[in-house]
Motif scaffolding. Structure first.
Motif, short mmCIF file in Angstrom:
data_model
loop_
_atom_site.label_atom_id
_atom_site.label_comp_id
_atom_site.label_asym_id
_atom_site.label_seq_id
_atom_site.Cartn_x
_atom_site.Cartn_y
_atom_site.Cartn_z
N THR A 39 -24.72 16.10 28.47
CA THR A 39 -23.54 15.75 29.27
C THR A 39 -22.38 15.33 28.38
O THR A 39 -21.22 15.76 28.59
N THR A 377 -31.06 10.00 33.35
CA THR A 377 -29.82 10.44 32.69
C THR A 377 -28.69 9.46 32.97
O THR A 377 -27.93 9.09 32.06
N TRP A 378 -28.58 9.03 34.21
CA TRP A 378 -27.53 8.06 34.57
C TRP A 378 -27.72 6.78 33.77
O TRP A 378 -26.75 6.22 33.24
N LEU A 398 -21.38 12.10 35.19
CA LEU A 398 -22.09 13.30 35.65
C LEU A 398 -21.27 14.01 36.73
O LEU A 398 -20.88 13.38 37.71
N MET A 402 -23.37 19.29 35.86
CA MET A 402 -24.44 18.67 35.09
C MET A 402 -25.63 18.31 35.97
O MET A 402 -26.78 18.38 35.53
#
Length: 437
Positions: A39, A377-378, A398, A402
């Motif tokens: 990202t 991911t966050w 994001l 993504m």
């Protein structure tokens, strides 16, 4: 049949929840780690002005030291001199052209008790706003006459307008900068290109400037320069005039060229200009003028640094490690079902149908891993933001591209991981397996 395969896949996942959870977790961790880095790289390398990036060209003129002509030193400077910038602006050979540089001024609010504060400033020309498609809440940029007549006009960012004027339409009102009044002609809407393509020399990922004033006004009143300045030889004399006539580079120059013909004509003009300057004793190195569009210029300046590429490679290798673990877990799970598979083969199920069923089960595991991986991911992006703070602001968000990439990567990874275990399970001879039971 697809719905039947989905149903049997879900039942198989529920039948062994611990093993299924381990596989989902392995994929989720790999997706979370890799997508965090993907990202950041995606945002860093994205096209900041896709609607016209192939029409905007950064201009480089090689006025540099003749004694440095090897390897990287043979690259032309990444900025231009005041002499050259003014000559190109005066010639006006491009559809639009802009010379600009970074500055910093002190804004003095008019309200009682309000303290002066510093504002990031860009000294530029009227073409800056239409060239870079700047959005406006109120008013517009100034016109060419303001550039020529040294009018003290200013364009404010949305944030500065809210701070100074409470978000109202401030067009026509005055702001005081470094002790002089400037008339507001426009208030920009949100404008935060990532990367900040029009000035990657000073900071590729800095916020856009807070105020914009005419370049000629900044020169006339000797306003400060905050940007990068490089000189290959000392100016001939002291003071501002000597600096302006020197070979010091400190100005970014862009030209808007709408087609290949305009680009070729402009390059011919640059070459002719340099030849003329050579006759005057300038430009001692061989001809090396450059016109780079937005994406070429960002690649030339290595906006995405090598360290980021290395981190991307390492994150993908980590995902591969997680998939190897998933392969082992899937192999154990599917081989544990060898009796069921053999029985179904004996009852007439084809090897192809069993293969599809188990691949769908792998895909479901990947889908669950992708959804969980989005959460990781966050968290990873928030961790990067906390660690690097302002350095990565704007790089750790994001978008839907993504999100879909994460889900797709998880499903594809799980399907790839499931190929060998599924093939092994479906290759079992049913008669031999049932004899042992």
């Amino acid at each position: 049949m697809f719905s039947y395969y989905l149903k049997t896949g879900l039942l198989s996942i529920k039948r062994n929840p611990l093993l299924s959870a381990l596989m989902i977790a392995a994929i989720a961790i790999g997706i979370g780690a890799s997508m965090s880095i993907i990202t950041v790289n995606y945002v860093m390398s994205s096209n900041p002005i896709p609607q016209k990036s192939d029409q905007l060209f950064y201009v480089q003129l090689d006025n540099w030291d003749p004694n440095n002509q090897d390897g990287h030193d043979f690259e032309p400077p990444d900025q231009v001199t005041y002499l050259d910038a003014m000559a190109l602006m005066k010639a006006g050979k491009a559809y639009r052209q802009v010379a600009s540089n970074r500055s910093g001024l002190v804004l003095e609010p008019q309200g009682d008790g309000e303290m002066p504060f510093s504002v990031d400033t860009r000294n530029t020309w009227a073409d800056f706003f239409p060239m870079f498609d700047i959005p406006f809440l109120y008013g517009s940029g100034w016109d060419d006459a303001s550039d020529q007549n040294l009018e003290r006009v200013v364009v404010l960012s949305k944030e500065i307008n809210e701070r100074v004027f409470g978000g109202e339409d401030s067009v026509g009102r005055n702001v005081r900068l470094n002790g002089m009044d400037y008339r507001v002609v426009g208030v920009m809407d949100e404008f935060q290109p990532v990367p900040k393509f029009y000035d990657v020399t000073n900071d590729s990922f800095a916020d856009a400037e807070e105020i914009f004033i005419p370049f000629n006004v900044a020169v006339e009143y000797e306003l400060p320069r905050n940007g990068n300045t490089n000189c290959w030889k000392t100016p001939d004399g002291d003071g501002l005039e000597a600096f302006m006539n020197s070979e010091c580079v400190w100005i970014q120059f862009w030209a808007e060229l709408r087609n290949e013909t305009e680009k070729q004509d402009y390059m011919a003009f640059l070459n002719a200009y340099v030849e003329q300057q050579k006759e005057l004793g300038r430009f001692p190195r061989p001809m090396n003028n450059r016109l780079s569009d937005v994406m070429e210029w960002m690649e030339n300046q290595e906006v995405v640094e090598d360290d980021a590429q290395v981190m991307l490679g390492l994150s993908l290798l980590f995902l591969v490690v997680c998939l190897l673990n998933t392969i082992g877990l899937l192999l154990a799970k599917f081989m544990g079902k060898s009796t069921d598979i053999s029985l179904r083969r004996a009852l007439g199920a084809s090897r192809a149908s069993l293969f599809v069923q188990h691949m769908i089960e792998s895909g479901l595991i990947g889908l669950a891993g992708g959804i969980l991986g989005l959460g990781l991911t966050w968290l990873g992006l928030r961790g990067i933001e906390m660690l690097f703070e302002d350095i990565v602001e704007g790089l750790v968000s994001l978008d839907w591209v993504m999100v879909l990439t994460a889900i797709a990567l998880a499903i594809v990874s799980a399907l790839l991981a499931g190929l060998y275990p599924t093939w092994r399970a479906c290759s079992i001879a049913p008669a031999a397996q049932l004899k042992t039971q």
